[in-house]
Motif scaffolding. Structure first.
Motif, mmCIF file in Angstrom:
data_model
loop_
_atom_site.group_PDB
_atom_site.id
_atom_site.type_symbol
_atom_site.label_atom_id
_atom_site.label_comp_id
_atom_site.label_asym_id
_atom_site.label_seq_id
_atom_site.Cartn_x
_atom_site.Cartn_y
_atom_site.Cartn_z
ATOM 1 N N ILE A 16 44.104 15.550 53.195
ATOM 2 C CA ILE A 16 44.239 14.089 53.058
ATOM 3 C C ILE A 16 42.913 13.527 52.521
ATOM 4 O O ILE A 16 41.858 13.796 53.088
ATOM 5 C CB ILE A 16 44.591 13.447 54.421
ATOM 6 C CG1 ILE A 16 45.964 13.970 54.869
ATOM 7 C CG2 ILE A 16 44.592 11.932 54.321
ATOM 8 C CD1 ILE A 16 46.323 13.619 56.296
ATOM 9 N N PRO A 17 42.959 12.764 51.415
ATOM 10 C CA PRO A 17 41.719 12.343 50.766
ATOM 11 C C PRO A 17 41.089 11.069 51.326
ATOM 12 O O PRO A 17 39.900 10.819 51.117
ATOM 13 C CB PRO A 17 42.156 12.090 49.319
ATOM 14 C CG PRO A 17 43.582 11.653 49.443
ATOM 15 C CD PRO A 17 44.144 12.384 50.630
ATOM 16 N N ALA A 18 41.882 10.223 51.993
ATOM 17 C CA ALA A 18 41.338 8.910 52.372
ATOM 18 C C ALA A 18 41.868 8.479 53.733
ATOM 19 O O ALA A 18 42.991 8.812 54.117
ATOM 20 C CB ALA A 18 41.708 7.866 51.324
ATOM 21 N N LEU A 19 41.037 7.745 54.443
ATOM 22 C CA LEU A 19 41.510 7.086 55.663
ATOM 23 C C LEU A 19 41.003 5.648 55.655
ATOM 24 O O LEU A 19 40.241 5.256 54.768
ATOM 25 C CB LEU A 19 41.106 7.858 56.923
ATOM 26 C CG LEU A 19 39.725 8.505 57.006
ATOM 27 C CD1 LEU A 19 38.675 7.444 56.947
ATOM 28 C CD2 LEU A 19 39.602 9.293 58.283
ATOM 29 N N PHE A 20 41.420 4.877 56.631
ATOM 30 C CA PHE A 20 41.236 3.424 56.517
ATOM 31 C C PHE A 20 40.640 2.809 57.777
ATOM 32 O O PHE A 20 40.984 3.186 58.893
ATOM 33 C CB PHE A 20 42.582 2.758 56.195
ATOM 34 C CG PHE A 20 43.158 3.242 54.903
ATOM 35 C CD1 PHE A 20 42.854 2.607 53.709
ATOM 36 C CD2 PHE A 20 43.957 4.378 54.865
ATOM 37 C CE1 PHE A 20 43.348 3.086 52.498
ATOM 38 C CE2 PHE A 20 44.461 4.865 53.657
ATOM 39 C CZ PHE A 20 44.151 4.217 52.474
ATOM 40 N N VAL A 21 39.781 1.827 57.523
ATOM 41 C CA VAL A 21 39.184 1.035 58.593
ATOM 42 C C VAL A 21 40.121 -0.139 58.879
ATOM 43 O O VAL A 21 40.841 -0.578 57.986
ATOM 44 C CB VAL A 21 37.799 0.516 58.127
ATOM 45 C CG1 VAL A 21 37.172 -0.421 59.135
ATOM 46 C CG2 VAL A 21 36.869 1.682 57.824
ATOM 47 N N GLU A 22 40.105 -0.634 60.106
ATOM 48 C CA GLU A 22 40.901 -1.824 60.449
ATOM 49 C C GLU A 22 39.949 -2.956 60.841
ATOM 50 O O GLU A 22 38.915 -2.701 61.461
ATOM 51 C CB GLU A 22 41.819 -1.526 61.641
ATOM 52 C CG GLU A 22 42.817 -0.433 61.370
ATOM 53 C CD GLU A 22 43.443 0.053 62.672
ATOM 54 O OE1 GLU A 22 43.968 -0.778 63.425
ATOM 55 O OE2 GLU A 22 43.375 1.246 62.935
ATOM 56 N N THR A 23 40.332 -4.175 60.493
ATOM 57 C CA THR A 23 39.430 -5.305 60.759
ATOM 58 C C THR A 23 39.261 -5.588 62.243
ATOM 59 O O THR A 23 38.293 -6.233 62.639
ATOM 60 C CB THR A 23 39.926 -6.605 60.090
ATOM 61 O OG1 THR A 23 41.243 -6.873 60.567
ATOM 62 C CG2 THR A 23 39.921 -6.497 58.588
ATOM 63 N N THR A 24 40.208 -5.135 63.074
ATOM 64 C CA THR A 24 40.114 -5.462 64.502
ATOM 65 C C THR A 24 39.584 -4.301 65.334
ATOM 66 O O THR A 24 39.569 -4.378 66.560
ATOM 67 C CB THR A 24 41.495 -5.888 65.051
ATOM 68 O OG1 THR A 24 42.455 -4.883 64.697
ATOM 69 C CG2 THR A 24 41.925 -7.218 64.498
#
Ligand SMILES: [Zn+2]
Length: 307
Positions: free
Chosen positions: A239-247
């Protein structure tokens, strides 16, 4: 002449009146007051209520609703409201106490109006509260809000009805757009990795596998074992990417990036997603549909750009 006793009684009365006055929210808006918990619930109510109601949202942009502790001023708003609308399904974990004081007729719990077969469960009897990420559920909740508004303000029934239909059409248009975007990513790449498990309904709606460091709640810290397990999975599935969440603090996601690097797997932060809260007005992501569109664009771009 007042006796001393009468003076004391008068003073007591005066203090009581002053206290009662200070307890109110002192609003001069004559429209019905609807108090909501999250930004998404506030937006849904605003879309349908339009200019005919005043909407107050207690948990602002970027604030985690799972561990938000209601303030004293929130209690005043809740008691002043003609209608209180919350997400429910234990999203607002710390609101139990203050909501118990409310008249149940003035409380609308959206989660209670979702059909059981539409809900996802983390464990038996533990429904996933992130229902807004299934546009079909959100669209079905619009008439529920409409009926609650008509009940407190029957004079504007026609307007609430028309606005509900329009909003349902807006959601349909968005879903069509989002589906087209998702189709540009090969199905083997449709894997979403985030800090906490807010995107299961998104995954079901748009055909993504979803993984997260933490479960459906953010209470408690992510463990090193959780982080290492997820890093191993990222390496295995490439998996190439993961994501931050604003909360959710970014540190958790950075820890996963580092743990993956230790396994010789490079994973990048693909961007920031709005999970449990929409954005501020200046960001252009202050509504449900704007925040969702931002998420779709961010996810698609990150997963496309790693050939
Ligand atoms: Zn959440």
């Amino acid at each position: 002449m007042f006796t001393r006793r009468k003076q004391l009684v008068l003073l007591g009365l005066l203090l009581t009146v002053m206290t009662l006055w200070a307890c109110g929210t002192d609003r001069d808006d004559e429209r019905p007051l609807v108090v909501t918990t999250t930004t998404y619930v506030g937006d849904l109510v605003r879309q349908i209520g339009g200019p005919y109601i005043e909407v107050i949202t207690l948990i602002g942009p970027g604030i985690d609703p799972h561990d938000y502790q209601p303030r004293q001023s929130d209690t005043k708003w809740l008691l002043d409201a003609d209608l209180v609308v919350i997400n429910g399904l234990n999203l607002e974990e710390r609101f139990g106490e203050v909501l118990r004081n409310l008249d149940s007729r003035s409380l609308l719990v959206l989660g209670d109006h979702v059909k059981t077969e539409q809900l996802l469960f983390e464990a038996p009897n533990v429904p996933d509260p992130h229902i807004w990420f299934d546009p079909a559920i959100w669209m079905a909740l619009a008439p529920v809000v409409r009926d609650a508004l008509i009940a407190i303000d029957p004079a504007n029934q026609a307007a609430y009805t028309a606005r509900t239909l329009q909003y349902q059409r807006d959601i349909e248009v968005f879903v069509h757009y989002a589906m087209q975007q998702v189709e540009t990513v090969p199905s083997s790449r449709r894997i979403l990795v985030t800090a906490h498990d807010a995107f299961a309904y998104f995954g079901r709606a748009f055909g993504f596998e979803v993984y997260a460091v933490q479960g459906i709640s953010t209470s408690g810290e992510a463990s090193i074992v959780d982080i290492e397990n997820l890093a191993r999975l990222l390496a295995e599935l490439d998996i190439p990417a993961l994501f931050v969440e604003t909360t959710v603090p970014e540190a958790t996601i950075q820890a996963v990036v580092e743990a993956a690097a230790a396994l010789n797997h490079t994973v990048v932060v693909g961007g920031t997603l709005y999970s449990d809260s929409a954005g501020v007005i200046a960001s252009g992501t202050d509504t449900y549909l704007r925040a969702y569109r931002h998420n779709i664009t961010t996810i698609i771009q990150a997963l496309q750009s790693h050939d």
